[in-house]
Scaffold this motif. Structure first.
Motif, PDB file in Angstrom:
ATOM      1  N   VAL A 216      14.912 -15.179  26.430  1.00  0.00           N
ATOM      2  CA  VAL A 216      14.130 -15.676  25.600  1.00  0.00           C
ATOM      3  C   VAL A 216      12.754 -15.393  25.660  1.00  0.00           C
ATOM      4  CG1 VAL A 216      15.533 -17.205  24.564  1.00  0.00           C
ATOM      5  CG2 VAL A 216      13.894 -17.985  26.086  1.00  0.00           C
TER       6      VAL A 216
ATOM      7  N   LEU B  90       9.349  -6.787  23.755  1.00  0.00           N
ATOM      8  CA  LEU B  90      10.525  -7.012  22.992  1.00  0.00           C
ATOM      9  C   LEU B  90      10.817  -5.761  22.409  1.00  0.00           C
ATOM     10  CD1 LEU B  90       9.560  -9.995  20.578  1.00  0.00           C
ATOM     11  CD2 LEU B  90      11.381 -10.107  22.018  1.00  0.00           C
TER      12      LEU B  90
ATOM     13  N   VAL C  98      17.739 -12.796  22.985  1.00  0.00           N
ATOM     14  CA  VAL C  98      18.588 -13.787  22.216  1.00  0.00           C
ATOM     15  C   VAL C  98      17.619 -14.453  21.111  1.00  0.00           C
ATOM     16  CG1 VAL C  98      20.614 -13.939  23.389  1.00  0.00           C
ATOM     17  CG2 VAL C  98      18.798 -15.673  23.908  1.00  0.00           C
ATOM     18  N   ALA C  99      16.331 -14.730  21.519  1.00  0.00           N
ATOM     19  CA  ALA C  99      15.296 -15.367  20.727  1.00  0.00           C
ATOM     20  C   ALA C  99      13.839 -15.146  21.098  1.00  0.00           C
ATOM     21  CB  ALA C  99      15.488 -16.784  20.594  1.00  0.00           C
TER      22      ALA C  99
ATOM     23  N   GLU D  66      10.762  -9.981  11.676  1.00  0.00           N
ATOM     24  CA  GLU D  66      11.671  -9.347  12.542  1.00  0.00           C
ATOM     25  C   GLU D  66      11.048  -8.496  13.410  1.00  0.00           C
ATOM     26  OE1 GLU D  66      14.535  -6.672  10.447  1.00  0.00           O
ATOM     27  OE2 GLU D  66      16.226  -7.449  11.494  1.00  0.00           O
TER      28      GLU D  66
ATOM     29  N   GLU E 195      12.804  -7.126  16.281  1.00  0.00           N
ATOM     30  CA  GLU E 195      13.576  -6.174  16.789  1.00  0.00           C
ATOM     31  C   GLU E 195      14.801  -6.501  15.829  1.00  0.00           C
ATOM     32  OE1 GLU E 195      15.824  -5.261  20.896  1.00  0.00           O
ATOM     33  OE2 GLU E 195      14.950  -7.084  20.596  1.00  0.00           O
TER      34      GLU E 195
ATOM     35  N   LEU F   6      16.428  -9.793  15.060  1.00  0.00           N
ATOM     36  CA  LEU F   6      15.781 -10.985  16.039  1.00  0.00           C
ATOM     37  C   LEU F   6      14.358 -11.140  15.229  1.00  0.00           C
ATOM     38  CD1 LEU F   6      16.180 -12.121  18.838  1.00  0.00           C
ATOM     39  CD2 LEU F   6      14.347 -10.687  19.716  1.00  0.00           C
ATOM     40  N   HIS F   7      14.430 -12.402  14.798  1.00  0.00           N
ATOM     41  CA  HIS F   7      13.418 -12.969  13.881  1.00  0.00           C
ATOM     42  C   HIS F   7      12.732 -13.913  14.655  1.00  0.00           C
ATOM     43  CE1 HIS F   7      16.256 -11.492  10.896  1.00  0.00           C
ATOM     44  NE2 HIS F   7      14.916 -11.132  10.291  1.00  0.00           N
TER      45      HIS F   7
ATOM     46  N   GLU G 174      21.978 -20.588  22.854  1.00  0.00           N
ATOM     47  CA  GLU G 174      22.146 -19.201  23.220  1.00  0.00           C
ATOM     48  C   GLU G 174      22.323 -19.043  24.691  1.00  0.00           C
ATOM     49  OE1 GLU G 174      22.353 -16.738  21.129  1.00  0.00           O
ATOM     50  OE2 GLU G 174      21.693 -17.441  19.390  1.00  0.00           O
TER      51      GLU G 174
END
Lengths: 221, 221
Positions: A89, A101, A114-115, A127, A129, A132-133, A147
């Motif tokens: 993360v 990112l 994952v976040a 967003e 990626e 991925l927000h 996660e």
């Protein structure tokens, strides 16, 4: 494997990471077997250094022939622990966070973002990626533990670095890569690495100022 | 000064850079004299390590009293070559480039961003910092030599890293800090430092995977 007996120099670990990139590039070019000379040429490391780095971990390749490109790549990944996925993360989606990112090497080396979190309400939901927000900091502990995040990357300002690290620890991450210019404190069971970009530049300045001729300018206020 | 006789460890140079940040923060808090214990607490380095790092460069402070905060800061700046201005240019104003251009520590450590370049026509003319507008790559050699740039920071993609380094050399910079994931080649008289962000993360993964328990997940394709 001698790995358990002796301390491996940090510089060796960094070079192994570079060898992966070079080996993958050579593999893309269709090069199935590489000599330490060719790999050295590609990574700008001496062949002797490559052989020494690898010798910490066992015997690789065939004398007089070289290394099988794909299998050496996989073996180095096993050494570095990159033979598994590291759920990761990131906290603090400023310019540096954004850059990380979108860094394709991370994915290639087995890190799965994952976040991503930020404290700016204006950024939430964006967003960054595919899929991925950005989530609010308040969701960090809940999301990161759900996660099963193993690694947390800290790209927040110095003033919120410690509170961010505390949340990551609470969420159960095992390692933190801290880019904030503040040395955070973490419990002993958490592995912490601080990356100081200004130190890298200072190191360059130190090397330059110890070389002649030195161009010295009067500091402007 | 023993500086000329012995090789100073790179880790010492990196810590000196951190000491400056900690000393300046302590000075801001009105702390005029610091003990190595207090400085160590602030930087998370042992007092013995601080004394050892400084001992490479001479004698500082007063036994049993401590160091004068401001004068130690200045002395470390002289050691690192930060007692002058380093005119610096940056090439590649993506997210990472943006992050570095806005990094206040650079200014505080004596780096003056004199120009920023990008190959994207859509970015040319954009003001990235007060008075600093993005210029086209074609202007690099002319502008960087006119501004007497000593340091070039490379934050372009791997594919254009070598051509960027070549232009910086042509412009007369003496040192290059390369963030591109490609090892560029430069003449012997140029000091080059490569910063690999993925290597830092790989180093963390290596440390984590050599600690028990290891959480191993099946890699998703």
């Amino acid at each position: 494997m001698k790995q358990k007996d002796i301390k491996i120099p940090e510089a060796t670990i960094k070079r192994l990471s570079t060898y992966i990139n070079c080996l993958e590039r050579l593999d893309d070019k269709g090069c199935q077997v590489v000599s330490s000379e060719l790999l050295g040429e590609s990574c700008q490391v001496s062949p002797a250094q490559i052989r020494k780095d690898l010798s910490y971990f066992g015997e690789f390749g065939v004398r007089g022939v070289g290394y099988a490109t794909k299998s050496l790549t996989e073996e180095i990944k096993v050494i570095l622990g990159l033979d598994c996925i590291w759920p990761t993360v990131l906290v603090g989606v400023g310019h540096l966070g954004h850059a990380l990112l979108n860094f394709t090497f991370f994915r290639e080396h087995g890190y799965r973002m994952v976040a991503a979190f930020d404290s700016d309400p204006g950024k939430i939901g964006t967003e960054v990626e595919e899929g991925l927000h950005i989530q609010p900091i308040e969701k960090l502990v809940e999301t990161a533990s759900r996660e099963k995040a193993a690694i947390g990357i800290v790209t927040v300002p110095a003033s919120s670095a410690q509170s961010t690290a505390d949340l990551l620890v609470e969420a159960g991450v095992r390692g933190i890569l801290n880019f904030a210019p503040f040395k955070v404190r973490v419990p002993d069971n958490i592995t912490l690495r601080n990356v100081s970009i200004v130190s890298e530049l200072d190191n360059l300045a130190y090397l330059l100022s110890n070389k002649k001729p030195r161009r010295r300018l009067k500091k402007k206020k």
